[in-house]
Design a protein around this motif. Structure first.
Motif, PDB file in Angstrom:
ATOM      1  N   PHE A   1     -20.498   3.861 -75.453  1.00 26.43           N
ATOM      2  CA  PHE A   1     -20.683   4.380 -74.100  1.00 26.43           C
ATOM      3  C   PHE A   1     -19.387   4.670 -73.356  1.00 26.43           C
ATOM      4  N   VAL A   2     -18.369   3.834 -73.463  1.00 25.12           N
ATOM      5  CA  VAL A   2     -17.121   4.100 -72.729  1.00 25.12           C
ATOM      6  C   VAL A   2     -16.495   5.431 -73.162  1.00 25.12           C
ATOM      7  N   PRO A   3     -16.332   5.704 -74.459  1.00 26.17           N
ATOM      8  CA  PRO A   3     -15.784   7.016 -74.827  1.00 26.17           C
ATOM      9  C   PRO A   3     -16.681   8.177 -74.372  1.00 26.17           C
ATOM     10  N   TYR A   4     -17.978   7.961 -74.446  1.00 27.72           N
ATOM     11  CA  TYR A   4     -18.912   8.992 -74.001  1.00 27.72           C
ATOM     12  C   TYR A   4     -18.729   9.264 -72.501  1.00 27.72           C
ATOM     13  N   GLU A   5     -18.659   8.208 -71.703  1.00 25.41           N
ATOM     14  CA  GLU A   5     -18.485   8.352 -70.255  1.00 25.41           C
ATOM     15  C   GLU A   5     -17.164   9.054 -69.933  1.00 25.41           C
TER      16      GLU A   5
END
Length: 185
Positions: free
Chosen positions: A90-94
């Motif tokens: 999720f962090v890289p996606y965000e």
């Protein structure tokens, strides 16, 4: 048209539901600061603008909710701790969605840093960068400001940077005079 007045806060949850075992504790500190009437810490929390999803939701359902929240934001506050760069979902996606789709400036807040960050970013902090952020900064695809976990400087960064007022550099720092003005030593 979506009204983009929120601050999107991204952090590594490390798959934890215990808020003391991940960077969600810093997010909760910010919510606590915001709820105190005597504090200056006030922001529109993009996470409050969209219905929550359950931990058991499918990844695509979660990503759809994250996109909706980021779409309603004027900036991103990225909390970086020891495990942030290890987050591979999720962090890289965000970060990528905020940068490439929404063109948001990123306020990079080092959660375990208590000192001013002036002149240059210490190597020990650069080692914490998620690859998605590192690549975007290297290619000048994002404008960032790097700050320690200090309430006054976070408040200042939230006031200073938005879609219409981006930091000047891919890797921006406040000058010593800003910290002096805020009485942060």
């Amino acid at each position: 048209m979506v009204y983009r007045n929120g601050t999107y806060i991204a952090f590594a949850a490390d798959g934890q539901t215990d808020p003391t075992k991940s960077d969600i504790k810093y997010y909760n500190i910010f919510k606590g600061w915001k709820s105190m009437d005597s504090k200056e810490f006030n922001f529109v929390n993009s996470h409050d603008k969209v219905a929550a999803v359950r931990d058991s939701s499918k990844a695509e359902t979660i990503k759809r909710s994250l996109r909706e929240r980021i779409n309603r934001s004027k900036n991103m506050l990225l909390l970086i701790g020891k495990t942030t760069k290890m987050d591979d979902d999720f962090v890289p996606y965000e970060i990528n969605y905020a940068i490439r789709t929404c063109k948001l400036p990123i306020i990079v807040c080092y959660v375990e840093e208590d000192n001013r960050i002036v002149n240059s970013i210490p190597d020990r902090l650069k080692e914490l960068w998620p690859n998605s952020l590192k690549v975007a900064m290297e290619h000048d695809e994002v404008k960032t400001i790097h700050i320690p976990l200090k309430e006054k400087v976070i408040v200042q960064a939230l006031k200073d940077f938005s879609l219409v007022n981006q930091p000047k550099y891919s890797i921006g720092l406040y000058k010593k005079s800003v910290y002096d003005k805020l009485n942060i030593y």
